[in-house]
Write a protein that holds these residues in place. Structure first.
Motif, PDB file in Angstrom:
ATOM      1  N   GLN A   1      -2.912  -0.775   4.293  1.00 29.98           N
ATOM      2  CA  GLN A   1      -2.643   0.664   4.380  1.00 29.98           C
ATOM      3  C   GLN A   1      -3.917   1.467   4.143  1.00 29.98           C
ATOM      4  O   GLN A   1      -4.182   2.441   4.850  1.00 29.98           O
ATOM      5  CB  GLN A   1      -1.574   1.077   3.361  1.00 29.98           C
ATOM      6  CG  GLN A   1      -1.297   2.579   3.377  1.00 29.98           C
ATOM      7  CD  GLN A   1      -0.135   2.977   2.488  1.00 29.98           C
ATOM      8  OE1 GLN A   1       0.643   2.133   2.039  1.00 29.98           O
ATOM      9  NE2 GLN A   1      -0.013   4.269   2.220  1.00 29.98           N
ATOM     10  N   GLU A   2      -4.715   1.061   3.159  1.00 25.01           N
ATOM     11  CA  GLU A   2      -5.973   1.764   2.890  1.00 25.01           C
ATOM     12  C   GLU A   2      -6.894   1.694   4.100  1.00 25.01           C
ATOM     13  O   GLU A   2      -7.565   2.681   4.441  1.00 25.01           O
ATOM     14  CB  GLU A   2      -6.665   1.164   1.665  1.00 25.01           C
ATOM     15  CG  GLU A   2      -5.971   1.456   0.345  1.00 25.01           C
ATOM     16  CD  GLU A   2      -6.755   0.906  -0.837  1.00 25.01           C
ATOM     17  OE1 GLU A   2      -7.999   0.804  -0.738  1.00 25.01           O
ATOM     18  OE2 GLU A   2      -6.131   0.562  -1.845  1.00 25.01           O
TER      19      GLU A   2
ATOM     20  N   ILE B   1      -8.064   6.258  10.288  1.00 27.89           N
ATOM     21  CA  ILE B   1      -7.545   7.524  10.817  1.00 27.89           C
ATOM     22  C   ILE B   1      -8.354   8.690  10.287  1.00 27.89           C
ATOM     23  O   ILE B   1      -8.715   9.616  11.033  1.00 27.89           O
ATOM     24  CB  ILE B   1      -6.061   7.685  10.441  1.00 27.89           C
ATOM     25  CG1 ILE B   1      -5.217   6.572  11.067  1.00 27.89           C
ATOM     26  CG2 ILE B   1      -5.537   9.051  10.894  1.00 27.89           C
ATOM     27  CD1 ILE B   1      -3.804   6.499  10.531  1.00 27.89           C
ATOM     28  N   GLU B   2      -8.672   8.663   8.994  1.00 25.58           N
ATOM     29  CA  GLU B   2      -9.404   9.776   8.393  1.00 25.58           C
ATOM     30  C   GLU B   2     -10.813   9.905   8.957  1.00 25.58           C
ATOM     31  O   GLU B   2     -11.382  11.001   8.973  1.00 25.58           O
ATOM     32  CB  GLU B   2      -9.448   9.606   6.873  1.00 25.58           C
ATOM     33  CG  GLU B   2      -9.957  10.824   6.135  1.00 25.58           C
ATOM     34  CD  GLU B   2      -9.856  10.690   4.623  1.00 25.58           C
ATOM     35  OE1 GLU B   2     -10.501  11.488   3.921  1.00 25.58           O
ATOM     36  OE2 GLU B   2      -9.137   9.784   4.150  1.00 25.58           O
TER      37      GLU B   2
ATOM     38  N   VAL C   1       0.727   3.187   9.767  1.00 26.95           N
ATOM     39  CA  VAL C   1       0.702   2.197   8.686  1.00 26.95           C
ATOM     40  C   VAL C   1       1.784   1.148   8.903  1.00 26.95           C
ATOM     41  O   VAL C   1       1.544  -0.060   8.757  1.00 26.95           O
ATOM     42  CB  VAL C   1       0.870   2.894   7.314  1.00 26.95           C
ATOM     43  CG1 VAL C   1       1.092   1.864   6.203  1.00 26.95           C
ATOM     44  CG2 VAL C   1      -0.353   3.753   6.999  1.00 26.95           C
ATOM     45  N   PHE C   2       2.990   1.589   9.268  1.00 31.78           N
ATOM     46  CA  PHE C   2       4.105   0.662   9.507  1.00 31.78           C
ATOM     47  C   PHE C   2       3.765  -0.299  10.648  1.00 31.78           C
ATOM     48  O   PHE C   2       4.080  -1.500  10.581  1.00 31.78           O
ATOM     49  CB  PHE C   2       5.365   1.462   9.842  1.00 31.78           C
ATOM     50  CG  PHE C   2       6.547   0.614  10.214  1.00 31.78           C
ATOM     51  CD1 PHE C   2       7.292  -0.044   9.243  1.00 31.78           C
ATOM     52  CD2 PHE C   2       6.910   0.455  11.548  1.00 31.78           C
ATOM     53  CE1 PHE C   2       8.375  -0.833   9.587  1.00 31.78           C
ATOM     54  CE2 PHE C   2       7.998  -0.343  11.906  1.00 31.78           C
ATOM     55  CZ  PHE C   2       8.733  -0.988  10.923  1.00 31.78           C
TER      56      PHE C   2
ATOM     57  N   ILE D   1     -14.431  -1.234  11.602  1.00 29.04           N
ATOM     58  CA  ILE D   1     -15.127  -2.162  10.704  1.00 29.04           C
ATOM     59  C   ILE D   1     -15.493  -1.464   9.400  1.00 29.04           C
ATOM     60  O   ILE D   1     -15.310  -2.009   8.301  1.00 29.04           O
ATOM     61  CB  ILE D   1     -16.372  -2.748  11.387  1.00 29.04           C
ATOM     62  CG1 ILE D   1     -15.949  -3.664  12.543  1.00 29.04           C
ATOM     63  CG2 ILE D   1     -17.219  -3.533  10.393  1.00 29.04           C
ATOM     64  CD1 ILE D   1     -17.112  -4.205  13.351  1.00 29.04           C
ATOM     65  N   ASN D   2     -15.999  -0.235   9.489  1.00 31.13           N
ATOM     66  CA  ASN D   2     -16.380   0.480   8.271  1.00 31.13           C
ATOM     67  C   ASN D   2     -15.179   0.804   7.398  1.00 31.13           C
ATOM     68  O   ASN D   2     -15.295   0.880   6.172  1.00 31.13           O
ATOM     69  CB  ASN D   2     -17.117   1.777   8.624  1.00 31.13           C
ATOM     70  CG  ASN D   2     -18.564   1.521   8.998  1.00 31.13           C
ATOM     71  OD1 ASN D   2     -19.131   0.480   8.674  1.00 31.13           O
ATOM     72  ND2 ASN D   2     -19.175   2.458   9.687  1.00 31.13           N
ATOM     73  N   ALA D   3     -14.007   1.006   8.013  1.00 35.11           N
ATOM     74  CA  ALA D   3     -12.796   1.259   7.232  1.00 35.11           C
ATOM     75  C   ALA D   3     -12.478   0.067   6.344  1.00 35.11           C
ATOM     76  O   ALA D   3     -11.928   0.231   5.252  1.00 35.11           O
ATOM     77  CB  ALA D   3     -11.621   1.551   8.167  1.00 35.11           C
ATOM     78  N   MET D   4     -12.826  -1.132   6.811  1.00 33.79           N
ATOM     79  CA  MET D   4     -12.636  -2.321   6.004  1.00 33.79           C
ATOM     80  C   MET D   4     -13.749  -2.491   4.976  1.00 33.79           C
ATOM     81  O   MET D   4     -13.498  -2.713   3.789  1.00 33.79           O
ATOM     82  CB  MET D   4     -12.553  -3.552   6.913  1.00 33.79           C
ATOM     83  CG  MET D   4     -12.383  -4.880   6.180  1.00 33.79           C
ATOM     84  SD  MET D   4     -13.970  -5.734   5.875  1.00 33.79           S
ATOM     85  CE  MET D   4     -14.429  -6.187   7.545  1.00 33.79           C
ATOM     86  N   THR D   5     -15.016  -2.354   5.392  1.00 32.55           N
ATOM     87  CA  THR D   5     -16.123  -2.644   4.484  1.00 32.55           C
ATOM     88  C   THR D   5     -16.197  -1.666   3.316  1.00 32.55           C
ATOM     89  O   THR D   5     -16.601  -2.043   2.221  1.00 32.55           O
ATOM     90  CB  THR D   5     -17.466  -2.613   5.232  1.00 32.55           C
ATOM     91  OG1 THR D   5     -17.665  -1.310   5.795  1.00 32.55           O
ATOM     92  CG2 THR D   5     -17.490  -3.647   6.340  1.00 32.55           C
ATOM     93  N   GLN D   6     -15.784  -0.404   3.525  1.00 36.38           N
ATOM     94  CA  GLN D   6     -15.921   0.572   2.454  1.00 36.38           C
ATOM     95  C   GLN D   6     -14.982   0.272   1.280  1.00 36.38           C
ATOM     96  O   GLN D   6     -15.178   0.788   0.184  1.00 36.38           O
ATOM     97  CB  GLN D   6     -15.658   1.985   2.970  1.00 36.38           C
ATOM     98  CG  GLN D   6     -14.217   2.268   3.360  1.00 36.38           C
ATOM     99  CD  GLN D   6     -14.056   3.672   3.924  1.00 36.38           C
ATOM    100  OE1 GLN D   6     -15.027   4.358   4.174  1.00 36.38           O
ATOM    101  NE2 GLN D   6     -12.816   4.074   4.127  1.00 36.38           N
ATOM    102  N   LEU D   7     -13.981  -0.591   1.497  1.00 38.24           N
ATOM    103  CA  LEU D   7     -13.059  -0.916   0.414  1.00 38.24           C
ATOM    104  C   LEU D   7     -13.687  -1.857  -0.610  1.00 38.24           C
ATOM    105  O   LEU D   7     -13.285  -1.868  -1.769  1.00 38.24           O
ATOM    106  CB  LEU D   7     -11.785  -1.559   0.979  1.00 38.24           C
ATOM    107  CG  LEU D   7     -10.909  -0.649   1.846  1.00 38.24           C
ATOM    108  CD1 LEU D   7      -9.663  -1.391   2.298  1.00 38.24           C
ATOM    109  CD2 LEU D   7     -10.515   0.601   1.083  1.00 38.24           C
TER     110      LEU D   7
END
Length: 270
Positions: free
Chosen positions: A66-67, A73-74, A92-93, A256-262
């Motif tokens: 979800q994050e 999206i953000e 998300v769903f 990719i950045n949405a994943m790495t920033q976590l």
């Protein structure tokens, strides 16, 4: 004396890794917003390399889908005004539980589906903005708008989104009115600011005296408001053009950045 160079920090290595892979993607992309086989291979390579170097904070399976989807999206809808909260929940769903598999396979389907929806929302909102700017605008109602929406959530429904957009446009129009009125008086050699030197010192960015002509001269107010409308209309047209012209490699980069920033917040600059 040990002459060996120090090992690169994980953040530095990650930055170089992603920059190299995404540069290669940009160089080979056709510009069409369709993920190709090479992009899938590049995404898998980035994810597998990061995973093998143990830079994930736990493991791929423990990353919060979800994050990742909301961060993706953000990155497009950074003002959180193009989508509604139920639309975010639907993304998300559809995609959150499958995020692990998407990354392991280099599958960019979720990112491109989200971006296509964002493009459509941008087109529709741009039409809405043009209609609003063509309509009579009332500044007499007391309202507030917070331009920094980084900590805000998406609006709950279309009605709430429309209210946000109306407030945003009024905020932007008022800023343009003040700016254009100030420019006009400056060009005319107005001495209004000289009548109250203290006002200039206390409020260097705002002089109430420059509003006088807007308040006292209806024709000047109308002409200035029309000019402000056109400036804002052109601004949104440019923004829509940038959205529609975005390349496929940029959508891949966002995912990719949405994943790495976590697990490495310093990598978000990529």
């Amino acid at each position: 004396m040990n002459s060996r160079l120090p090992s690169p920090r994980p953040c530095a290595f990650l930055a170089a890794l992603l920059a190299l892979a995404l540069h290669a993607c940009a160089a080979t992309g056709s510009g069409s917003l369709q993920p190709g086989k090479e992009m899938a291979a590049q995404t898998r390579w980035v994810v597998n390399t990061i995973h093998s170097r143990h830079y994930l904070r736990d493991s791929m399976q423990q990353l919060n889908g979800q994050e990742i989807i909301e961060a993706c999206i953000e990155s497009f809808d950074y003002s959180k005004m193009h989508f509604t909260r139920p639309e975010i929940d639907d993304f998300v769903f559809r995609f959150a539980d499958a995020t692990e598999g998407f990354f392991e396979k280099g599958n960019l389907y979720a990112a491109f589906e989200i971006y296509e929806a964002y493009k459509q929302a941008s087109r529709m909102r741009n039409d809405w903005v043009n209609d609003y700017l063509d309509s009579p605008i009332n500044f007499t109602r007391e309202e507030t708008f917070a331009p920094d929406r980084r900590e805000a959530d998406w609006p709950q429904d279309k009605e709430a989104a429309d209210r946000l957009w109306e407030q945003r446009l009024k905020y932007q129009l008022l800023n343009e009115l003040l700016s254009l009125a100030s420019e006009d008086e400056d060009e005319a050699g107005s001495t209004a600011t000289q009548t109250d030197p203290a006002a200039t010192i206390d409020e260097p960015h705002f002089d109430p005296q420059k509003l006088r002509r807007l308040l006292d001269d209806p024709a000047f107010y109308k002409d200035t408001l029309d000019e402000a409308r056109e400036k804002i209309r052109r601004r949104y047209e440019r923004q829509l053009g940038q959205t529609l012209d975005r390349e496929a490699a940029e959508v891949q980069e966002v995912f990719i950045n949405a994943m790495t920033q976590l697990f490495d917040p310093h990598s978000s600059f990529l």
